[in-house]
Design a protein around this motif. Structure first.
Motif, PDB file in Angstrom:
ATOM      1  N   LEU A  16      13.913  55.433 -65.464  1.00  0.00           N
ATOM      2  CA  LEU A  16      13.542  54.096 -65.918  1.00  0.00           C
ATOM      3  C   LEU A  16      12.356  53.562 -65.124  1.00  0.00           C
ATOM      4  CD1 LEU A  16      14.067  51.554 -67.611  1.00  0.00           C
ATOM      5  CD2 LEU A  16      15.634  50.815 -65.818  1.00  0.00           C
ATOM      6  N   PHE A  17      12.402  53.698 -63.788  1.00  0.00           N
ATOM      7  CA  PHE A  17      11.306  53.218 -62.952  1.00  0.00           C
ATOM      8  C   PHE A  17      10.040  54.023 -63.183  1.00  0.00           C
ATOM      9  CE2 PHE A  17      14.824  51.455 -60.363  1.00  0.00           C
ATOM     10  CZ  PHE A  17      14.467  50.130 -60.511  1.00  0.00           C
ATOM     11  N   THR A  18      10.159  55.290 -63.468  1.00  0.00           N
ATOM     12  CA  THR A  18       8.990  56.129 -63.735  1.00  0.00           C
ATOM     13  C   THR A  18       8.303  55.678 -65.016  1.00  0.00           C
ATOM     14  OG1 THR A  18      10.047  57.989 -62.638  1.00  0.00           O
ATOM     15  CG2 THR A  18       8.206  58.496 -64.097  1.00  0.00           C
ATOM     16  N   VAL A  19       9.067  55.304 -66.022  1.00  0.00           N
ATOM     17  CA  VAL A  19       8.492  54.862 -67.291  1.00  0.00           C
ATOM     18  C   VAL A  19       7.874  53.477 -67.148  1.00  0.00           C
ATOM     19  CG1 VAL A  19       9.064  54.230 -69.665  1.00  0.00           C
ATOM     20  CG2 VAL A  19      10.030  56.296 -68.660  1.00  0.00           C
ATOM     21  N   VAL A  20       8.510  52.564 -66.444  1.00  0.00           N
ATOM     22  CA  VAL A  20       8.030  51.187 -66.320  1.00  0.00           C
ATOM     23  C   VAL A  20       6.818  51.096 -65.409  1.00  0.00           C
ATOM     24  CG1 VAL A  20       8.645  48.894 -65.474  1.00  0.00           C
ATOM     25  CG2 VAL A  20      10.276  50.200 -66.828  1.00  0.00           C
ATOM     26  N   ALA A  21       6.780  51.824 -64.323  1.00  0.00           N
ATOM     27  CA  ALA A  21       5.691  51.710 -63.351  1.00  0.00           C
ATOM     28  C   ALA A  21       4.322  52.002 -63.943  1.00  0.00           C
ATOM     29  CB  ALA A  21       5.970  52.602 -62.147  1.00  0.00           C
ATOM     30  N   PRO A  22       4.122  53.099 -64.709  1.00  0.00           N
ATOM     31  CA  PRO A  22       2.795  53.320 -65.271  1.00  0.00           C
ATOM     32  C   PRO A  22       2.360  52.217 -66.234  1.00  0.00           C
ATOM     33  CG  PRO A  22       4.034  55.358 -65.309  1.00  0.00           C
ATOM     34  CD  PRO A  22       4.984  54.261 -64.908  1.00  0.00           C
ATOM     35  N   ALA A  23       3.283  51.677 -67.000  1.00  0.00           N
ATOM     36  CA  ALA A  23       2.919  50.603 -67.932  1.00  0.00           C
ATOM     37  C   ALA A  23       2.432  49.374 -67.172  1.00  0.00           C
ATOM     38  CB  ALA A  23       4.111  50.250 -68.809  1.00  0.00           C
ATOM     39  N   ALA A  24       3.104  49.030 -66.078  1.00  0.00           N
ATOM     40  CA  ALA A  24       2.678  47.886 -65.279  1.00  0.00           C
ATOM     41  C   ALA A  24       1.329  48.156 -64.634  1.00  0.00           C
ATOM     42  CB  ALA A  24       3.722  47.577 -64.207  1.00  0.00           C
ATOM     43  N   ALA A  25       1.109  49.369 -64.162  1.00  0.00           N
ATOM     44  CA  ALA A  25      -0.170  49.718 -63.547  1.00  0.00           C
ATOM     45  C   ALA A  25      -1.299  49.651 -64.565  1.00  0.00           C
ATOM     46  CB  ALA A  25      -0.093  51.108 -62.924  1.00  0.00           C
ATOM     47  N   ALA A  26      -1.040  50.083 -65.789  1.00  0.00           N
ATOM     48  CA  ALA A  26      -2.079  50.050 -66.822  1.00  0.00           C
ATOM     49  C   ALA A  26      -2.466  48.621 -67.164  1.00  0.00           C
ATOM     50  CB  ALA A  26      -1.600  50.775 -68.072  1.00  0.00           C
ATOM     51  N   ALA A  27      -1.490  47.718 -67.194  1.00  0.00           N
ATOM     52  CA  ALA A  27      -1.784  46.329 -67.522  1.00  0.00           C
ATOM     53  C   ALA A  27      -2.641  45.666 -66.451  1.00  0.00           C
ATOM     54  CB  ALA A  27      -0.487  45.558 -67.708  1.00  0.00           C
ATOM     55  N   ALA A  28      -2.510  46.105 -65.206  1.00  0.00           N
ATOM     56  CA  ALA A  28      -3.245  45.484 -64.108  1.00  0.00           C
ATOM     57  C   ALA A  28      -4.516  46.240 -63.743  1.00  0.00           C
ATOM     58  CB  ALA A  28      -2.338  45.396 -62.882  1.00  0.00           C
ATOM     59  N   SER A  29      -4.868  47.266 -64.506  1.00  0.00           N
ATOM     60  CA  SER A  29      -6.052  48.057 -64.174  1.00  0.00           C
ATOM     61  C   SER A  29      -7.330  47.306 -64.516  1.00  0.00           C
ATOM     62  CB  SER A  29      -6.019  49.396 -64.903  1.00  0.00           C
ATOM     63  OG  SER A  29      -6.141  49.194 -66.291  1.00  0.00           O
ATOM     64  N   PRO A  30      -8.442  47.615 -63.842  1.00  0.00           N
ATOM     65  CA  PRO A  30      -9.696  46.912 -64.097  1.00  0.00           C
ATOM     66  C   PRO A  30     -10.225  47.134 -65.507  1.00  0.00           C
ATOM     67  CG  PRO A  30      -9.831  48.274 -62.112  1.00  0.00           C
ATOM     68  CD  PRO A  30      -8.545  48.594 -62.793  1.00  0.00           C
ATOM     69  N   ARG A  31     -11.034  46.220 -65.976  1.00  0.00           N
ATOM     70  CA  ARG A  31     -11.682  46.340 -67.282  1.00  0.00           C
ATOM     71  C   ARG A  31     -12.966  47.148 -67.151  1.00  0.00           C
ATOM     72  NH1 ARG A  31     -10.931  46.133 -72.050  1.00  0.00           N
ATOM     73  NH2 ARG A  31     -12.841  45.058 -72.451  1.00  0.00           N
ATOM     74  N   SER A  32     -12.896  48.270 -66.429  1.00  0.00           N
ATOM     75  CA  SER A  32     -14.093  49.072 -66.229  1.00  0.00           C
ATOM     76  C   SER A  32     -14.509  49.777 -67.514  1.00  0.00           C
ATOM     77  CB  SER A  32     -13.888  50.086 -65.101  1.00  0.00           C
ATOM     78  OG  SER A  32     -12.783  50.915 -65.386  1.00  0.00           O
ATOM     79  N   THR A  33     -13.621  49.865 -68.486  1.00  0.00           N
ATOM     80  CA  THR A  33     -13.969  50.443 -69.775  1.00  0.00           C
ATOM     81  C   THR A  33     -14.806  49.435 -70.550  1.00  0.00           C
ATOM     82  OG1 THR A  33     -11.922  51.689 -69.843  1.00  0.00           O
ATOM     83  CG2 THR A  33     -13.044  51.348 -71.933  1.00  0.00           C
ATOM     84  N   CYS A  34     -15.869  49.922 -71.160  1.00  0.00           N
ATOM     85  CA  CYS A  34     -16.709  49.064 -71.989  1.00  0.00           C
ATOM     86  C   CYS A  34     -16.791  49.710 -73.361  1.00  0.00           C
ATOM     87  CB  CYS A  34     -18.097  48.925 -71.366  1.00  0.00           C
ATOM     88  SG  CYS A  34     -19.183  47.788 -72.254  1.00  0.00           S
ATOM     89  N   TYR A  35     -16.269  49.048 -74.369  1.00  0.00           N
ATOM     90  CA  TYR A  35     -16.200  49.618 -75.698  1.00  0.00           C
ATOM     91  C   TYR A  35     -17.564  49.645 -76.378  1.00  0.00           C
ATOM     92  CZ  TYR A  35     -11.259  49.170 -74.883  1.00  0.00           C
ATOM     93  OH  TYR A  35     -10.013  49.275 -74.335  1.00  0.00           O
ATOM     94  N   GLY A  36     -17.743  50.571 -77.296  1.00  0.00           N
ATOM     95  CA  GLY A  36     -18.983  50.703 -78.044  1.00  0.00           C
ATOM     96  C   GLY A  36     -19.374  49.407 -78.729  1.00  0.00           C
ATOM     97  N   GLY A  37     -20.677  49.179 -78.829  1.00  0.00           N
ATOM     98  CA  GLY A  37     -21.173  47.978 -79.485  1.00  0.00           C
ATOM     99  C   GLY A  37     -21.203  46.751 -78.595  1.00  0.00           C
ATOM    100  N   ARG A  38     -21.066  46.950 -77.276  1.00  0.00           N
ATOM    101  CA  ARG A  38     -21.029  45.822 -76.340  1.00  0.00           C
ATOM    102  C   ARG A  38     -21.829  46.117 -75.083  1.00  0.00           C
ATOM    103  NH1 ARG A  38     -17.726  42.831 -78.728  1.00  0.00           N
ATOM    104  NH2 ARG A  38     -15.771  43.329 -79.670  1.00  0.00           N
ATOM    105  N   THR A  86     -23.290  38.283 -61.302  1.00  0.00           N
ATOM    106  CA  THR A  86     -23.117  39.623 -61.863  1.00  0.00           C
ATOM    107  C   THR A  86     -23.540  40.681 -60.857  1.00  0.00           C
ATOM    108  OG1 THR A  86     -23.498  38.787 -64.096  1.00  0.00           O
ATOM    109  CG2 THR A  86     -23.785  41.150 -63.764  1.00  0.00           C
ATOM    110  N   SER A  87     -22.679  41.705 -60.686  1.00  0.00           N
ATOM    111  CA  SER A  87     -22.962  42.775 -59.729  1.00  0.00           C
ATOM    112  C   SER A  87     -23.062  44.157 -60.360  1.00  0.00           C
ATOM    113  CB  SER A  87     -21.877  42.815 -58.653  1.00  0.00           C
ATOM    114  OG  SER A  87     -21.903  41.634 -57.893  1.00  0.00           O
ATOM    115  N   SER A  88     -22.561  44.342 -61.600  1.00  0.00           N
ATOM    116  CA  SER A  88     -22.664  45.640 -62.263  1.00  0.00           C
ATOM    117  C   SER A  88     -22.668  45.472 -63.779  1.00  0.00           C
ATOM    118  CB  SER A  88     -21.552  46.586 -61.799  1.00  0.00           C
ATOM    119  OG  SER A  88     -20.279  46.024 -61.904  1.00  0.00           O
ATOM    120  N   ILE A  89     -23.142  46.516 -64.476  1.00  0.00           N
ATOM    121  CA  ILE A  89     -23.330  46.452 -65.933  1.00  0.00           C
ATOM    122  C   ILE A  89     -23.039  47.806 -66.568  1.00  0.00           C
ATOM    123  CG2 ILE A  89     -25.788  46.967 -65.672  1.00  0.00           C
ATOM    124  CD1 ILE A  89     -26.333  45.270 -68.180  1.00  0.00           C
ATOM    125  N   ARG A  90     -22.516  47.773 -67.788  1.00  0.00           N
ATOM    126  CA  ARG A  90     -22.400  48.947 -68.666  1.00  0.00           C
ATOM    127  C   ARG A  90     -23.009  48.539 -70.007  1.00  0.00           C
ATOM    128  NH1 ARG A  90     -18.900  53.012 -66.881  1.00  0.00           N
ATOM    129  NH2 ARG A  90     -17.341  52.352 -65.383  1.00  0.00           N
TER     130      ARG A  90
END
Length: 139
Positions: A16-38, A86-90
Motif C-alpha cells: 500500500l505504501f509503495t503504491v501511494v508514495a510514487p503518486a504523492a511524489a509525482a504530484a509534488a514534482s516540479p513543472r520542468s516539463t514544457c508541453y508542445g506549443g508553449r 525569471t531564471s530559466s526557459i524552455r
C-alpha cells in the motif's frame, strides 16, 4: 499460522505504501516539463529543480509581466509577481521567442529558438531576474 497472517499483513501494508508514495511524489514534482506549443518560464535555475516551483507558460506575446503571477506546481496562483523574476526557459512553441528586459519590448533581450532550453539565464543578455516581456515570433 498466526505468523503467516501477520507477515501477510505486513506485506500488504508495505505494498500500500509503495503504491501511494510514487503518486504523492509525482504530484509534488516540479513543472520542468514544457508541453508542445508553449514557451515555459521558471522562477528558479534549472527549471526550478530543488527550488520553489513557480512557473508560467505562454502561447502568445505579453508586453508586461507586471500583471502576471507565477503559478504553483498544482496550477494554483502563487500571488508572486513574475516581473523581473525569471531564471530559466524552455521553448516548445514552434518558433523563436524573445525575452525583453523592460515592458513594451525594450532594453536588453535574448532570443531562444524552437526546442531550445536554457536553465541559467544569467549567462545571456537578458540576465537573471530581469525579464519583463516576451515576444513570440510565430507570424
Amino acid at each position: 499460522m498466526r505468523l503467516t497472517k501477520k507477515a501477510a499483513g505486513l506485506i500488504a501494508a508495505a505494498t500500500l505504501f509503495t503504491v501511494v508514495a510514487p503518486a504523492a511524489a509525482a504530484a509534488a514534482s516540479p513543472r520542468s516539463t514544457c508541453y508542445g506549443g508553449r514557451v515555459c518560464l521558471y522562477a528558479g535555475y534549472d527549471y526550478n529543480r530543488g527550488q520553489v516551483d513557480h512557473w508560467r507558460d505562454f502561447v502568445s506575446d505579453d508586453s508586461n509581466f507586471a500583471d502576471n503571477n507565477w503559478l504553483n506546481w498544482d496550477f494554483s496562483n502563487s500571488w508572486t509577481s513574475m516581473d523581473n523574476d525569471t531564471s530559466s526557459i524552455r521553448n516548445r512553441i514552434g518558433c523563436s521567442a524573445t525575452l525583453w528586459q523592460h515592458p513594451g519590448y525594450t532594453g536588453a533581450h535574448s532570443t531562444f529558438t524552437h526546442n531550445s532550453n536554457d536553465g541559467y539565464l544569467a549567462n545571456n543578455a537578458i540576465g537573471n531576474d530581469r525579464a519583463s516581456a516576451i515576444d513570440i515570433w510565430c507570424r
